[in-house]
Design a protein around this motif. Sequence first.
Motif, mmCIF file in Angstrom:
data_model
loop_
_atom_site.group_PDB
_atom_site.id
_atom_site.type_symbol
_atom_site.label_atom_id
_atom_site.label_comp_id
_atom_site.label_asym_id
_atom_site.label_seq_id
_atom_site.Cartn_x
_atom_site.Cartn_y
_atom_site.Cartn_z
ATOM 1 N N GLU A 5 0.844 -1.179 0.000
ATOM 2 C CA GLU A 5 0.000 0.000 0.000
ATOM 3 C C GLU A 5 0.890 1.242 0.000
ATOM 4 O O GLU A 5 2.056 1.180 0.389
ATOM 5 C CB GLU A 5 -0.957 0.014 1.190
ATOM 6 C CG GLU A 5 -0.307 -0.080 2.547
ATOM 7 C CD GLU A 5 -1.330 -0.117 3.662
ATOM 8 O OE1 GLU A 5 -2.406 -0.733 3.476
ATOM 9 O OE2 GLU A 5 -1.059 0.455 4.709
ATOM 10 N N SER A 39 1.134 5.236 1.202
ATOM 11 C CA SER A 39 0.556 6.231 2.120
ATOM 12 C C SER A 39 1.212 7.574 1.888
ATOM 13 O O SER A 39 2.425 7.647 1.644
ATOM 14 C CB SER A 39 0.780 5.808 3.577
ATOM 15 O OG SER A 39 0.308 4.500 3.796
ATOM 16 N N PHE A 84 1.722 11.465 3.547
ATOM 17 C CA PHE A 84 1.671 12.233 4.794
ATOM 18 C C PHE A 84 2.039 13.681 4.464
ATOM 19 O O PHE A 84 2.969 13.924 3.682
ATOM 20 C CB PHE A 84 2.676 11.674 5.810
ATOM 21 C CG PHE A 84 2.435 10.227 6.148
ATOM 22 C CD1 PHE A 84 2.979 9.216 5.363
ATOM 23 C CD2 PHE A 84 1.672 9.872 7.247
ATOM 24 C CE1 PHE A 84 2.751 7.879 5.659
ATOM 25 C CE2 PHE A 84 1.443 8.530 7.551
ATOM 26 C CZ PHE A 84 1.982 7.543 6.757
ATOM 27 N N TYR A 112 -0.866 11.782 8.644
ATOM 28 C CA TYR A 112 -1.533 10.976 7.622
ATOM 29 C C TYR A 112 -2.441 11.844 6.762
ATOM 30 O O TYR A 112 -3.211 12.665 7.279
ATOM 31 C CB TYR A 112 -2.344 9.862 8.286
ATOM 32 C CG TYR A 112 -3.257 9.132 7.331
ATOM 33 C CD1 TYR A 112 -4.632 9.347 7.353
ATOM 34 C CD2 TYR A 112 -2.738 8.255 6.393
ATOM 35 C CE1 TYR A 112 -5.461 8.689 6.467
ATOM 36 C CE2 TYR A 112 -3.568 7.591 5.503
ATOM 37 C CZ TYR A 112 -4.928 7.821 5.547
ATOM 38 O OH TYR A 112 -5.748 7.182 4.656
ATOM 39 N N ALA A 153 -3.408 10.619 2.961
ATOM 40 C CA ALA A 153 -4.174 9.777 2.023
ATOM 41 C C ALA A 153 -3.469 8.441 1.879
ATOM 42 O O ALA A 153 -2.302 8.296 2.253
ATOM 43 C CB ALA A 153 -4.312 10.447 0.669
ATOM 44 N N GLU A 154 -4.200 7.503 1.280
ATOM 45 C CA GLU A 154 -3.649 6.149 1.219
ATOM 46 C C GLU A 154 -4.228 5.410 0.024
ATOM 47 O O GLU A 154 -5.393 5.595 -0.321
ATOM 48 C CB GLU A 154 -4.043 5.417 2.513
ATOM 49 C CG GLU A 154 -3.428 4.058 2.707
ATOM 50 C CD GLU A 154 -3.756 3.500 4.082
ATOM 51 O OE1 GLU A 154 -2.834 2.988 4.742
ATOM 52 O OE2 GLU A 154 -4.925 3.576 4.492
ATOM 53 N N GLU A 155 -3.417 4.577 -0.604
ATOM 54 C CA GLU A 155 -3.886 3.670 -1.648
ATOM 55 C C GLU A 155 -3.676 2.263 -1.119
ATOM 56 O O GLU A 155 -2.537 1.800 -0.994
ATOM 57 C CB GLU A 155 -3.121 3.902 -2.952
ATOM 58 C CG GLU A 155 -3.389 2.849 -4.011
ATOM 59 C CD GLU A 155 -4.861 2.756 -4.378
ATOM 60 O OE1 GLU A 155 -5.538 3.803 -4.429
ATOM 61 O OE2 GLU A 155 -5.339 1.621 -4.595
ATOM 62 N N GLU A 156 -4.781 1.571 -0.822
ATOM 63 C CA GLU A 156 -4.690 0.262 -0.160
ATOM 64 C C GLU A 156 -4.065 -0.804 -1.051
ATOM 65 O O GLU A 156 -3.279 -1.617 -0.605
ATOM 66 C CB GLU A 156 -6.096 -0.214 0.235
ATOM 67 C CG GLU A 156 -6.802 0.702 1.218
ATOM 68 C CD GLU A 156 -6.335 0.483 2.638
ATOM 69 O OE1 GLU A 156 -6.680 1.304 3.493
ATOM 70 O OE2 GLU A 156 -5.619 -0.491 2.881
ATOM 71 N N THR A 157 -4.477 -0.831 -2.316
ATOM 72 C CA THR A 157 -3.945 -1.862 -3.210
ATOM 73 C C THR A 157 -2.973 -1.175 -4.151
ATOM 74 O O THR A 157 -3.330 -0.796 -5.266
ATOM 75 C CB THR A 157 -5.077 -2.552 -3.990
ATOM 76 O OG1 THR A 157 -5.954 -1.545 -4.521
ATOM 77 C CG2 THR A 157 -5.865 -3.455 -3.084
ATOM 78 N N ASN A 164 -0.317 7.085 -9.904
ATOM 79 C CA ASN A 164 -0.506 8.508 -10.179
ATOM 80 C C ASN A 164 -1.653 9.026 -9.326
ATOM 81 O O ASN A 164 -2.820 8.826 -9.641
ATOM 82 C CB ASN A 164 -0.823 8.715 -11.674
ATOM 83 C CG ASN A 164 0.357 8.361 -12.547
ATOM 84 O OD1 ASN A 164 1.242 9.176 -12.803
ATOM 85 N ND2 ASN A 164 0.378 7.117 -13.018
ATOM 86 N N TRP A 165 -1.291 9.700 -8.272
ATOM 87 C CA TRP A 165 -2.276 10.204 -7.332
ATOM 88 C C TRP A 165 -2.619 11.637 -7.702
ATOM 89 O O TRP A 165 -1.727 12.445 -7.954
ATOM 90 C CB TRP A 165 -1.685 10.153 -5.924
ATOM 91 C CG TRP A 165 -2.523 10.759 -4.839
ATOM 92 C CD1 TRP A 165 -3.844 10.531 -4.592
ATOM 93 C CD2 TRP A 165 -2.085 11.686 -3.850
ATOM 94 N NE1 TRP A 165 -4.256 11.263 -3.495
ATOM 95 C CE2 TRP A 165 -3.204 11.979 -3.017
ATOM 96 C CE3 TRP A 165 -0.863 12.309 -3.575
ATOM 97 C CZ2 TRP A 165 -3.119 12.845 -1.935
ATOM 98 C CZ3 TRP A 165 -0.789 13.180 -2.491
ATOM 99 C CH2 TRP A 165 -1.920 13.448 -1.691
ATOM 100 N N LEU A 166 -3.904 11.938 -7.789
ATOM 101 C CA LEU A 166 -4.332 13.286 -8.132
ATOM 102 C C LEU A 166 -4.547 14.046 -6.827
ATOM 103 O O LEU A 166 -5.461 13.752 -6.059
ATOM 104 C CB LEU A 166 -5.615 13.231 -8.958
ATOM 105 C CG LEU A 166 -6.057 14.561 -9.573
ATOM 106 C CD1 LEU A 166 -4.992 15.065 -10.546
ATOM 107 C CD2 LEU A 166 -7.384 14.392 -10.309
#
Lengths: 313, 381
Positions: B323, B325, B327, B332, B334-338, B344-346
């Motif tokens: 995953e 995360s 910060f 903390y 946001a997080e992407e579990e899978t 690419n995080w917006l």
Amino acid sequence: MKKVCKSIKKVIIIFIIWIILLGLQLRPNPSYSLSFPKDFNFEGKLAFTANIQGNWELFIVTSNSKEPVRLTHTPHDERCPSWSPDGQKITYSLSDDQIARIDINTKKVTYFPQLEGRNIQPDNAPSEDKIIYVHLNPEIRDETDLYIFSMGERNVKRFLRQPSAQYYPRWSPDGRQIVYINFHCSADCGRAIQELWMAKADGYNAWQLLMTNSMCMSPAWSPDGEKIAFSSDMKGNFDIWIFEYRKNGLIQVTKDANLDSHPCWSPDGQNLAFISNRTGKMMIWIKDLKTERLFPFYPFGDKSISCKDLDWE
Amino acid sequence: MRKVFWSFISIILIFMACSPIPPHLRDEGTYLDDCKEELICNVTISTVSFNPKAGQELGIYYTLTHRAKVTVQIFDPDHGLIRTLCRGITKGPGEIQEIWNGRDTEERIVPNEAYFFTIEAEGPSGKKMVYDPTTFSGGEEGIISEADFNEEMGILTYSLPEMGRVLIRMGIKEGALLNALVDWEPRSPGKINEYWNGKDKNNLIDLSNHPRSKMIIIYFALPENSVITYGNDEINYREYKLRLAQNRPQKETRPRLNMPSRPISPHYQLSNIWDREPKITVEFPLKEKTATDDGVLILKGKEVVRVSLDKEYEQFFANQQFEISFFLDTEYYAEEETGYTPFNWLWDLSEVSPGNHILTVNINSYKDQIGILSMKVIVEK
């Protein structure tokens, strides 16, 4: 003079032959488009995401395609495609945790502002225009809930009240049940444990299907509703398994030392497509469940393009 | 005269009966009482660490209670064969010495790491014995609960009760992991000094004085008679295994014969090549960004944050699942579990107050390998 003419003719003939040969080399390589084995009869429509230019875009291939059709052009990632019941739209999530739907013919994208917060892993109901999805709890890390959004009524309803985190909800083909993954524990158990659960579509009854003591992921119903394919590391690494849940049978489908994940069934239920990184890149592989033949599918003919997140309509 | 002669013979015979038989004349019975029925016993080493590049060597000592054909082999921490010191050579009975010069089968100086050895012996009656320390030692978990940090000297000091592989991680309680000061490195027992400037991995945050800073020091024991080599600054263990020693034979797998005194660390079972902090990169691929003179990015609106794992780690991490995360200022966000790579995080910066911030990314595999990267950003409206 005659000799000169003859020589010129020879040169022209050679030039024409050269042009023809050059043209033959430059024609599109037939192996570029949908590199299935010759005796494999691809049916239906396969949606997937691929990393072409550094981010993951949505593509589809159909039985009529000669090459993949790109549906999205965004700078972020599209994920988790799910075909609508009419096969003309795909609901998916984005890497900013929004859910959207795209019409594969017009490529028009619709967003759903009713879905507040961060939402992922949508799945379309088989016959009604609604989706179930995972809503990430903004207050508590590693805590999620399952919600159902009715497209027609535009209302959102919480599906299940269960502690911890639930992922990968999938409607059964008859729409009466939903299989999903429930997170059990992580460091406390010494390893991550996620198990397969089932719930009635009304959300009032849920039960654990298997006790694998492993990390299970990405369940997928067979078209006849009798089996559930999923990925699990119960034998030490992630392989594809099939749970025949009425017979209580468990079959191991793949046995590679690398990751095999995200299975999806062909429309006739005879094949399983899944993602594997056994070659060092995430790729689509297809296994014929009767003959056990296994082959990679390179939708772009290019083995360097990674693919993931499948749905086969 | 005859009486004197026979008295003299008797005295000699009595003397011989009472004298110990020289070792080379014995072929049955035990050699030393404390070895009991063992063919191999009293296994020791001359030192717990040595520098092969400086010409230092390791002495391996053991006792054979009978003449035996002996094979002594050196193995790396992933049980790959490093060198065979002797194979099927008849030795003993008695005290035996082997010397290892810290080189492998190709005479290369081994990378800095912890190594162990096995001794296999077969006696004349066919009796076999194997000294394999992994069958009765190694892997036991331990926690170091006390450490001192001398900020002026930049030294973190703690005591290690036994030879072990150590992990030191630092971060913010319920926030970001910010530094892996020691990443499962072998250490000798005793007082250990680690150099630390008091900051996070990217030298942006004063961790030692942060009110919510947290540090963990854990280890697991190495097999008995392990030895640490040092002094090789030309190649590290990972490069050595991947480039030079890919096809070495593996030690025979033997089951554990005793019940461990403490739980076995799950990291003991993992490959030392991959059970490390992976390299990660964070980019902002959209064109609309500028940087200050010292290279700090200025962000606004919606920015795509591209997180990638180093190519070498991609397959391993994908196999473990992980995953990602995010910060903001160590808290903390946001997080992407899978997780997947590249991710690419917006990032919608309208939610972030303008000014200087520190973005930290952690990539956590489900088998506890964690990649860390922090960077300064400036948010503008």
